[in-house]
Design a protein around this motif. Structure first.
Motif, PDB file in Angstrom:
ATOM      1  N   LEU A  19      21.732  70.636  89.424  1.00  0.00           N
ATOM      2  CA  LEU A  19      22.072  70.334  90.689  1.00  0.00           C
ATOM      3  C   LEU A  19      23.157  71.842  90.260  1.00  0.00           C
ATOM      4  O   LEU A  19      24.166  71.886  89.919  1.00  0.00           O
ATOM      5  N   ILE A  20      23.407  72.857  91.828  1.00  0.00           N
ATOM      6  CA  ILE A  20      24.322  73.562  91.944  1.00  0.00           C
ATOM      7  C   ILE A  20      25.106  73.137  92.978  1.00  0.00           C
ATOM      8  O   ILE A  20      25.044  73.408  94.260  1.00  0.00           O
ATOM      9  N   LEU A  21      26.346  73.077  92.113  1.00  0.00           N
ATOM     10  CA  LEU A  21      27.819  72.009  93.213  1.00  0.00           C
ATOM     11  C   LEU A  21      28.052  73.201  93.789  1.00  0.00           C
ATOM     12  O   LEU A  21      28.177  74.468  94.107  1.00  0.00           O
ATOM     13  N   ALA A  22      28.610  73.424  95.421  1.00  0.00           N
ATOM     14  CA  ALA A  22      29.691  74.256  96.092  1.00  0.00           C
ATOM     15  C   ALA A  22      30.724  74.964  95.136  1.00  0.00           C
ATOM     16  O   ALA A  22      30.146  76.511  96.101  1.00  0.00           O
ATOM     17  N   ASP A  23      31.265  74.923  93.488  1.00  0.00           N
ATOM     18  CA  ASP A  23      32.220  75.213  93.267  1.00  0.00           C
ATOM     19  C   ASP A  23      30.774  76.450  92.812  1.00  0.00           C
ATOM     20  O   ASP A  23      31.515  77.467  91.503  1.00  0.00           O
ATOM     21  N   GLY A  24      29.845  76.143  92.150  1.00  0.00           N
ATOM     22  CA  GLY A  24      28.862  77.171  91.546  1.00  0.00           C
ATOM     23  C   GLY A  24      28.689  77.081  90.031  1.00  0.00           C
ATOM     24  O   GLY A  24      27.812  76.794  89.393  1.00  0.00           O
ATOM     25  N   SER A  25      29.120  75.619  89.786  1.00  0.00           N
ATOM     26  CA  SER A  25      29.141  74.341  89.040  1.00  0.00           C
ATOM     27  C   SER A  25      28.052  73.610  88.024  1.00  0.00           C
ATOM     28  O   SER A  25      27.107  73.420  89.939  1.00  0.00           O
ATOM     29  N   LEU A  26      26.907  73.709  87.512  1.00  0.00           N
ATOM     30  CA  LEU A  26      25.692  72.739  87.479  1.00  0.00           C
ATOM     31  C   LEU A  26      26.163  71.465  86.777  1.00  0.00           C
ATOM     32  O   LEU A  26      26.751  71.559  86.002  1.00  0.00           O
ATOM     33  N   GLN A  27      25.026  70.701  87.411  1.00  0.00           N
ATOM     34  CA  GLN A  27      24.932  69.217  87.050  1.00  0.00           C
ATOM     35  C   GLN A  27      23.598  69.731  86.184  1.00  0.00           C
ATOM     36  O   GLN A  27      22.642  69.739  87.309  1.00  0.00           O
ATOM     37  N   THR A  28      23.446  68.598  85.361  1.00  0.00           N
ATOM     38  CA  THR A  28      21.629  68.669  84.980  1.00  0.00           C
ATOM     39  C   THR A  28      21.909  66.910  84.906  1.00  0.00           C
ATOM     40  O   THR A  28      23.047  66.663  83.661  1.00  0.00           O
ATOM     41  N   LEU A  29      20.857  66.223  85.122  1.00  0.00           N
ATOM     42  CA  LEU A  29      21.228  64.546  84.488  1.00  0.00           C
ATOM     43  C   LEU A  29      19.414  64.488  85.128  1.00  0.00           C
ATOM     44  O   LEU A  29      18.566  65.600  85.295  1.00  0.00           O
ATOM     45  N   VAL A  30      18.932  63.499  83.987  1.00  0.00           N
ATOM     46  CA  VAL A  30      17.904  62.836  84.079  1.00  0.00           C
ATOM     47  C   VAL A  30      17.429  61.848  84.984  1.00  0.00           C
ATOM     48  O   VAL A  30      18.149  60.719  83.877  1.00  0.00           O
ATOM     49  N   MET A  31      16.330  61.324  85.176  1.00  0.00           N
ATOM     50  CA  MET A  31      16.242  60.031  86.086  1.00  0.00           C
ATOM     51  C   MET A  31      14.751  59.562  85.374  1.00  0.00           C
ATOM     52  O   MET A  31      14.146  60.279  85.233  1.00  0.00           O
ATOM     53  N   GLY A  32      14.602  58.318  85.267  1.00  0.00           N
ATOM     54  CA  GLY A  32      13.587  57.696  84.537  1.00  0.00           C
ATOM     55  C   GLY A  32      14.163  56.201  84.025  1.00  0.00           C
ATOM     56  O   GLY A  32      15.231  55.440  83.947  1.00  0.00           O
ATOM     57  N   SER A  33      13.275  55.558  83.462  1.00  0.00           N
ATOM     58  CA  SER A  33      13.426  54.341  82.829  1.00  0.00           C
ATOM     59  C   SER A  33      14.632  53.955  81.608  1.00  0.00           C
ATOM     60  O   SER A  33      14.618  53.354  81.904  1.00  0.00           O
ATOM     61  N   ASP A  34      14.313  55.115  81.072  1.00  0.00           N
ATOM     62  CA  ASP A  34      15.315  54.733  79.776  1.00  0.00           C
ATOM     63  C   ASP A  34      16.994  54.616  80.014  1.00  0.00           C
ATOM     64  O   ASP A  34      17.484  55.276  79.667  1.00  0.00           O
ATOM     65  N   VAL A  35      16.763  53.423  80.084  1.00  0.00           N
ATOM     66  CA  VAL A  35      18.087  53.208  81.067  1.00  0.00           C
ATOM     67  C   VAL A  35      19.217  54.002  79.850  1.00  0.00           C
ATOM     68  O   VAL A  35      20.026  54.398  79.492  1.00  0.00           O
ATOM     69  N   LEU A  36      18.773  53.168  78.881  1.00  0.00           N
ATOM     70  CA  LEU A  36      19.261  53.133  77.307  1.00  0.00           C
ATOM     71  C   LEU A  36      19.769  54.063  76.901  1.00  0.00           C
ATOM     72  O   LEU A  36      20.452  54.412  75.817  1.00  0.00           O
ATOM     73  N   ALA A  37      19.223  54.888  76.701  1.00  0.00           N
ATOM     74  CA  ALA A  37      18.804  56.359  76.665  1.00  0.00           C
ATOM     75  C   ALA A  37      19.670  57.067  77.614  1.00  0.00           C
ATOM     76  O   ALA A  37      20.002  58.941  77.617  1.00  0.00           O
ATOM     77  N   GLY A  38      20.778  56.573  78.776  1.00  0.00           N
ATOM     78  CA  GLY A  38      21.222  57.291  80.052  1.00  0.00           C
ATOM     79  C   GLY A  38      20.318  57.817  81.120  1.00  0.00           C
ATOM     80  O   GLY A  38      21.402  58.456  81.538  1.00  0.00           O
ATOM     81  N   GLN A  39      19.742  57.256  80.680  1.00  0.00           N
ATOM     82  CA  GLN A  39      18.247  57.850  82.126  1.00  0.00           C
ATOM     83  C   GLN A  39      18.840  57.056  84.019  1.00  0.00           C
ATOM     84  O   GLN A  39      18.944  56.016  83.294  1.00  0.00           O
ATOM     85  N   HIS A  40      18.984  57.999  84.183  1.00  0.00           N
ATOM     86  CA  HIS A  40      19.306  56.952  86.005  1.00  0.00           C
ATOM     87  C   HIS A  40      18.086  56.466  86.403  1.00  0.00           C
ATOM     88  O   HIS A  40      16.957  57.738  86.861  1.00  0.00           O
ATOM     89  N   LEU A  41      18.217  55.140  86.874  1.00  0.00           N
ATOM     90  CA  LEU A  41      17.482  54.101  87.694  1.00  0.00           C
ATOM     91  C   LEU A  41      18.018  55.077  89.134  1.00  0.00           C
ATOM     92  O   LEU A  41      16.644  55.419  90.173  1.00  0.00           O
ATOM     93  N   GLN A  42      18.792  55.909  89.668  1.00  0.00           N
ATOM     94  CA  GLN A  42      19.352  56.305  91.123  1.00  0.00           C
ATOM     95  C   GLN A  42      20.862  57.415  90.419  1.00  0.00           C
ATOM     96  O   GLN A  42      20.852  57.387  89.986  1.00  0.00           O
TER      97      GLN A  42
END
Ligand code: GUN
Length: 171
Positions: free
Chosen positions: A85-108
């Motif tokens: 995700l490139i936010l309006a201020d130009g900063s980059l946000q990276t995240l992972v969707m997946g089922s491994d919630v214990l590893a910090g993956q996101h369901l939503q």
């Protein structure tokens, strides 16, 4: 071969998906046509729409695109998907969707309108990743812009390598 094994191609068939202009496959599953339309700056929109969205080993990238609407993403099945995700201020946000919630993956994942988003299937044993998206105000191509590589790298030179990986070379 296990006939019950879920694969990219039987998901495309059973969910009746078609190729998406961003890459991957989709089908609209819902539009709020039992409610009044919303008045937006761009015109009338459904209050909400929803799609299935599938990335596969053959079509593993949802290219950078911009949307005016808020989008909620829900992970269902398969391999993890990385979101950039490139936010309006130009900063980059990276995240992972997946089922491994214990590893910090996101369901939503909530992506507010007004930012650039791309997605990429990560290597895994399934060869696909399936999510749903709920879009409000409802999706309309007039609210969406596919990222042009040259324009995006000029605007965000600090993210050049990522933008080159997640856009098409059309120039
Ligand atoms: N992206 C999110 N929702 C939609 C939709 O309803 N149609 C298309 N083509 N793309 C979308």
């Amino acid at each position: 071969m296990n006939p019950r094994l879920i694969t990219a191609s039987n998901l495309v068939a059973v969910l009746d998906l078609e190729p998406h202009v961003e890459g991957g496959f989709f089908r609209r599953t819902y539009q709020a046509d039992h409610r009044d339309m919303l008045e937006t700056e761009g015109g009338q929109r459904f209050l909400m729409t929803s799609i299935y969205y599938l990335l596969t080993a053959e079509s593993p990238v949802g290219q950078f695109h911009f949307n005016q609407s808020d989008i909620l993403h829900y992970f269902h099945l398969g391999d993890a998907i990385e979101y950039s995700l490139i936010l309006a201020d130009g900063s980059l946000q990276t995240l992972v969707m997946g089922s491994d919630v214990l590893a910090g993956q996101h369901l939503q994942l909530h992506v507010p309108g007004g930012i650039w988003k791309a997605s990429r299937l990560l290597n895994g044993e399934n060869g696909f990743g399936l999510i749903s998206e709920a879009v409000s105000p409802g999706f309309d191509f007039a609210d969406m812009e596919i990222g042009n590589r040259r324009k995006l790298t000029t605007q965000y030179p600090q993210h050049r390598a990522l933008i080159e990986m997640l856009t098409r070379d059309e120039d």
